[in-house]
Design an enzyme around this catalytic site. Structure first.
Site, PDB file in Angstrom:
ATOM      1  N   LYS A   1      13.904  15.829  33.932  1.00 32.97           N
ATOM      2  CA  LYS A   1      13.483  17.029  34.681  1.00 32.97           C
ATOM      3  C   LYS A   1      14.591  18.047  34.524  1.00 32.97           C
ATOM      4  O   LYS A   1      15.776  17.707  34.618  1.00 32.97           O
ATOM      5  CB  LYS A   1      13.289  16.616  36.135  1.00 32.97           C
ATOM      6  CG  LYS A   1      13.572  17.653  37.197  1.00 32.97           C
ATOM      7  CD  LYS A   1      13.069  17.162  38.560  1.00 32.97           C
ATOM      8  CE  LYS A   1      13.870  17.733  39.716  1.00 32.97           C
ATOM      9  NZ  LYS A   1      13.391  17.238  41.024  1.00 32.97           N
TER      10      LYS A   1
ATOM     11  N   ASN B   1      12.309  24.724  42.581  1.00 33.03           N
ATOM     12  CA  ASN B   1      12.811  24.856  43.962  1.00 33.03           C
ATOM     13  C   ASN B   1      12.375  26.187  44.592  1.00 33.03           C
ATOM     14  O   ASN B   1      13.178  26.921  45.153  1.00 33.03           O
ATOM     15  CB  ASN B   1      14.339  24.702  44.028  1.00 33.03           C
ATOM     16  CG  ASN B   1      14.793  23.273  43.815  1.00 33.03           C
ATOM     17  OD1 ASN B   1      15.412  22.965  42.804  1.00 33.03           O
ATOM     18  ND2 ASN B   1      14.462  22.396  44.732  1.00 33.03           N
TER      19      ASN B   1
ATOM     20  N   GLY C   1      15.220  12.794  44.613  1.00 33.36           N
ATOM     21  CA  GLY C   1      16.622  12.481  44.897  1.00 33.36           C
ATOM     22  C   GLY C   1      17.304  13.692  45.494  1.00 33.36           C
ATOM     23  O   GLY C   1      16.873  14.833  45.281  1.00 33.36           O
TER      24      GLY C   1
ATOM     25  N   LYS D   1      10.335  12.014  49.354  1.00 33.68           N
ATOM     26  CA  LYS D   1      11.748  11.817  49.706  1.00 33.68           C
ATOM     27  C   LYS D   1      11.776  11.417  51.172  1.00 33.68           C
ATOM     28  O   LYS D   1      11.462  12.246  52.035  1.00 33.68           O
ATOM     29  CB  LYS D   1      12.539  13.118  49.568  1.00 33.68           C
ATOM     30  CG  LYS D   1      12.757  13.627  48.161  1.00 33.68           C
ATOM     31  CD  LYS D   1      13.482  14.963  48.201  1.00 33.68           C
ATOM     32  CE  LYS D   1      13.742  15.507  46.804  1.00 33.68           C
ATOM     33  NZ  LYS D   1      14.059  16.954  46.838  1.00 33.68           N
TER      34      LYS D   1
ATOM     35  N   ASP E   1       7.153  19.340  46.537  1.00 33.89           N
ATOM     36  CA  ASP E   1       8.305  18.648  47.142  1.00 33.89           C
ATOM     37  C   ASP E   1       8.546  19.278  48.519  1.00 33.89           C
ATOM     38  O   ASP E   1       8.025  18.802  49.534  1.00 33.89           O
ATOM     39  CB  ASP E   1       9.521  18.803  46.206  1.00 33.89           C
ATOM     40  CG  ASP E   1      10.833  18.321  46.800  1.00 33.89           C
ATOM     41  OD1 ASP E   1      10.812  17.630  47.825  1.00 33.89           O
ATOM     42  OD2 ASP E   1      11.913  18.640  46.245  1.00 33.89           O
TER      43      ASP E   1
ATOM     44  N   SER F   1      17.475  14.135  36.615  1.00 31.81           N
ATOM     45  CA  SER F   1      17.349  15.571  36.885  1.00 31.81           C
ATOM     46  C   SER F   1      18.592  16.273  36.336  1.00 31.81           C
ATOM     47  O   SER F   1      19.714  15.926  36.690  1.00 31.81           O
ATOM     48  CB  SER F   1      17.240  15.779  38.396  1.00 31.81           C
ATOM     49  OG  SER F   1      17.238  17.149  38.694  1.00 31.81           O
TER      50      SER F   1
ATOM     51  N   ASP G   1      11.576  21.873  37.554  1.00 31.20           N
ATOM     52  CA  ASP G   1      11.615  22.027  39.020  1.00 31.20           C
ATOM     53  C   ASP G   1      12.183  23.405  39.339  1.00 31.20           C
ATOM     54  O   ASP G   1      13.303  23.731  38.938  1.00 31.20           O
ATOM     55  CB  ASP G   1      12.506  20.928  39.626  1.00 31.20           C
ATOM     56  CG  ASP G   1      12.569  20.992  41.149  1.00 31.20           C
ATOM     57  OD1 ASP G   1      11.865  21.821  41.759  1.00 31.20           O
ATOM     58  OD2 ASP G   1      13.327  20.190  41.730  1.00 31.20           O
TER      59      ASP G   1
ATOM     60  N   LYS H   1      15.981  21.884  35.873  1.00 30.84           N
ATOM     61  CA  LYS H   1      15.845  22.917  36.895  1.00 30.84           C
ATOM     62  C   LYS H   1      15.570  24.242  36.205  1.00 30.84           C
ATOM     63  O   LYS H   1      16.212  24.547  35.172  1.00 30.84           O
ATOM     64  CB  LYS H   1      17.158  23.023  37.682  1.00 30.84           C
ATOM     65  CG  LYS H   1      17.469  21.767  38.478  1.00 30.84           C
ATOM     66  CD  LYS H   1      16.533  21.683  39.643  1.00 30.84           C
ATOM     67  CE  LYS H   1      16.847  20.518  40.544  1.00 30.84           C
ATOM     68  NZ  LYS H   1      15.982  20.485  41.721  1.00 30.84           N
TER      69      LYS H   1
ATOM     70  N   GLU I   1       7.340  21.366  39.259  1.00 33.58           N
ATOM     71  CA  GLU I   1       7.606  21.025  40.659  1.00 33.58           C
ATOM     72  C   GLU I   1       7.922  22.272  41.481  1.00 33.58           C
ATOM     73  O   GLU I   1       8.730  23.108  41.059  1.00 33.58           O
ATOM     74  CB  GLU I   1       8.784  20.036  40.703  1.00 33.58           C
ATOM     75  CG  GLU I   1       9.043  19.482  42.088  1.00 33.58           C
ATOM     76  CD  GLU I   1      10.192  18.470  42.112  1.00 33.58           C
ATOM     77  OE1 GLU I   1      10.745  18.157  41.036  1.00 33.58           O
ATOM     78  OE2 GLU I   1      10.541  18.025  43.208  1.00 33.58           O
TER      79      GLU I   1
HETATM   80  O1  NPG Z   1      19.506  13.214  41.022  1.00 35.49           O
HETATM   81  O2  NPG Z   1      19.595  13.100  43.187  1.00 35.49           O
HETATM   82  C1  NPG Z   1      19.412  13.715  42.109  1.00 35.49           C
HETATM   83  C2  NPG Z   1      19.050  15.159  42.189  1.00 35.49           C
HETATM   84  C3  NPG Z   1      17.589  15.357  42.013  1.00 35.49           C
HETATM   85  O3  NPG Z   1      16.983  17.541  41.372  1.00 35.49           O
HETATM   86  C4  NPG Z   1      17.244  16.800  42.264  1.00 35.49           C
HETATM   87  N1  NPG Z   1      17.250  17.148  43.541  1.00 35.49           N
HETATM   88  O4  NPG Z   1      15.228  19.836  44.536  1.00 35.49           O
HETATM   89  O5  NPG Z   1      14.848  17.760  44.306  1.00 35.49           O
HETATM   90  C5  NPG Z   1      15.621  18.701  44.324  1.00 35.49           C
HETATM   91  C6  NPG Z   1      17.084  18.496  43.997  1.00 35.49           C
HETATM   92  C7  NPG Z   1      18.048  18.709  45.127  1.00 35.49           C
HETATM   93  C8  NPG Z   1      19.339  18.278  45.002  1.00 35.49           C
HETATM   94  C9  NPG Z   1      17.679  19.283  46.288  1.00 35.49           C
HETATM   95  C10 NPG Z   1      20.265  18.454  46.019  1.00 35.49           C
HETATM   96  C11 NPG Z   1      18.614  19.451  47.313  1.00 35.49           C
HETATM   97  C12 NPG Z   1      19.894  19.033  47.175  1.00 35.49           C
END
Ligand code: NPG
Length: 369
Positions: free
Chosen positions: A161, A190, A290, A262, A238, A135, A188, A163, A213
């Site tokens: 991936k 969010n 993650g 997760k 997610d 990511s 992604d 953001k 995502e």
């Molecule tokens: O490599 O662990 C990793 C990060 C993966 O993009 C990632 N996580 O929205 O999934 C998510 C995002 C995230 C990271 C969300 C940190 C919340 C805290």
């Protein structure tokens, strides 16, 4: 299985690289660890809640409070036959899934160590290697993004991936697609978009993304269903998927075609297995998300990823992308083929390095029966 004591720790660790999403930038990770001790063995869990309530309502502070005052007291002085019983003991506490997950997962590790078996076997997984994706956070400019993606491809990751957020979506995706025509690529958001902005997301259809995502708010399953009907690209949920029941509801509505699992978000391994099974029954593939975990949370993620319906590469990347040194030995590494070995020792199968944990600790609390 009997727990002699449960220890809570709050840690702060600098990230190797800051990580920007649609909801903010993380440069240091504040996190909680849970250590459970029982009958001469110990088990570890990591709480994925962040310091701030931007990804989810839970934070390290709410998790500490709920673990200390509500969850741990329900688990001390209890004889458990199997860690799958933990969630029922915590079910009168509403929500707080990240806090629940931290202690539930520590108990799975403890159980697996007491059984002398790798956690993956106890969870019902069969793989000895898992497929890794990566990511990439929002970058200062498109040139920096292209460089980062090239670096991750060279390291072997099987999919990338990125953001996105309004203002950082079609242009970066179009540039990456032109530069890396065959790369399995996904985005992604969010939850940064609204249904009224659907045209922007429909514009991404032409780039052959493997999925988009969590484009919309986590509450909006119905709106995700409306959006999915307009998109060729599969939607992956997610934040919206908080339980197996919610996953089933999402499929009934047609809100997504892929699910990000997760355990830290879902309340632990038992609910994650239930989500995995509901998805498998509906023919929906899953992958492992993650949350910038240390090697402890990462080890849990690697073991869970060995279940059969994890058919897509996860956000389970090498330790060196996050923390150097990691809290565990050996650190997690990714092969040039983009794979990671599943530790084969008892429980998590990694050694937690006490001095590294101690050095990063801000608070520590031991709760006895
Ligand atoms: O490599 O662990 C990793 C990060 C993966 O993009 C990632 N996580 O929205 O999934 C998510 C995002 C995230 C990271 C969300 C940190 C919340 C805290």
């Amino acid at each position: 299985m009997y727990t002699d004591f449960i220890e809570l720790r709050r840690l702060r660790l600098p990230l190797v690289r800051s990580f920007e999403t649609s909801f903010g930038t993380t440069t240091e990770r504040e996190l909680l660890l849970v250590r459970v001790r029982g009958e001469g063995e110990e088990g570890w869990g990591e709480c994925v809640a962040d310091e701030t309530p931007y990804y989810s309502a839970e934070t390290t502070t709410t998790a500490w409070y709920v673990l200390r005052d509500y969850l741990v007291p329900r688990l001390l002085r209890r004889r458990l036959g199997h860690p799958r019983e933990v969630m029922a003991l915590l079910s009168d506490v509403r929500g707080h899934r990240m806090a629940k997950a931290a202690v539930e997962m520590a108990l799975w590790d403890l159980y697996a160590r007491q059984e002398g078996r790798p956690l993956s076997h106890v969870l019902g997984g069969t793989r000895t290697r898992i497929a890794c994706g990566v990511s990439v956070g929002i970058q200062p400019d498109i040139g920096a993004l292209v460089d980062r993606v090239a670096e991750e491809c060279a390291a072997g990751y099987q999919r990338v991936k990125i953001k996105i957020k309004p203002g950082w979506d079609v242009e970066p995706v179009a540039t990456l697609r032109a530069r890396f025509p065959d790369l399995p690529l996904m985005v992604d958001a969010n939850a940064a978009y609204e249904l009224a902005m659907a045209d922007l997301l429909v514009a991404l259809d032409e780039f052959g993304l493997t999925m988009i995502e969590q484009p919309l708010d986590e509450e909006d399953l119905g709106e995700h269903a409306v959006l999915q009907r307009r998109l060729r690209t599969p939607i992956c949920l997610d934040e919206s998927i908080v339980s197996a029941r919610r996953a089933a509801e999402a499929f009934t509505l047609g809100a997504c075609r892929v699910v990000n699992v997760k355990p830290g978000r879902l309340g632990g391994h038992a609910e994650s297995r239930a989500v995995h099974d509901v998805c498998a029954g509906a023919g929906v593939p899953v992958w492992h998300g993650g949350m910038l975990e240390t090697g402890i949370g990462r080890a849990h993620n690697v073991h869970l990823s060995t279940l059969a319906n994890f058919t897509l590469p996860g956000d389970v990347a090498a330790s060196t992308r996050y923390f150097v040194p990691d809290l565990v030995e050996p650190p997690f590494v990714v092969s040039p083929a983009g794979e990671m070995d599943v530790p084969q020792g008892p429980g998590l199968g990694v050694t937690i390095v006490p001095e590294r944990v101690e050095r990063a600790t801000l608070d520590c609390l031991t709760l006895n029966p």
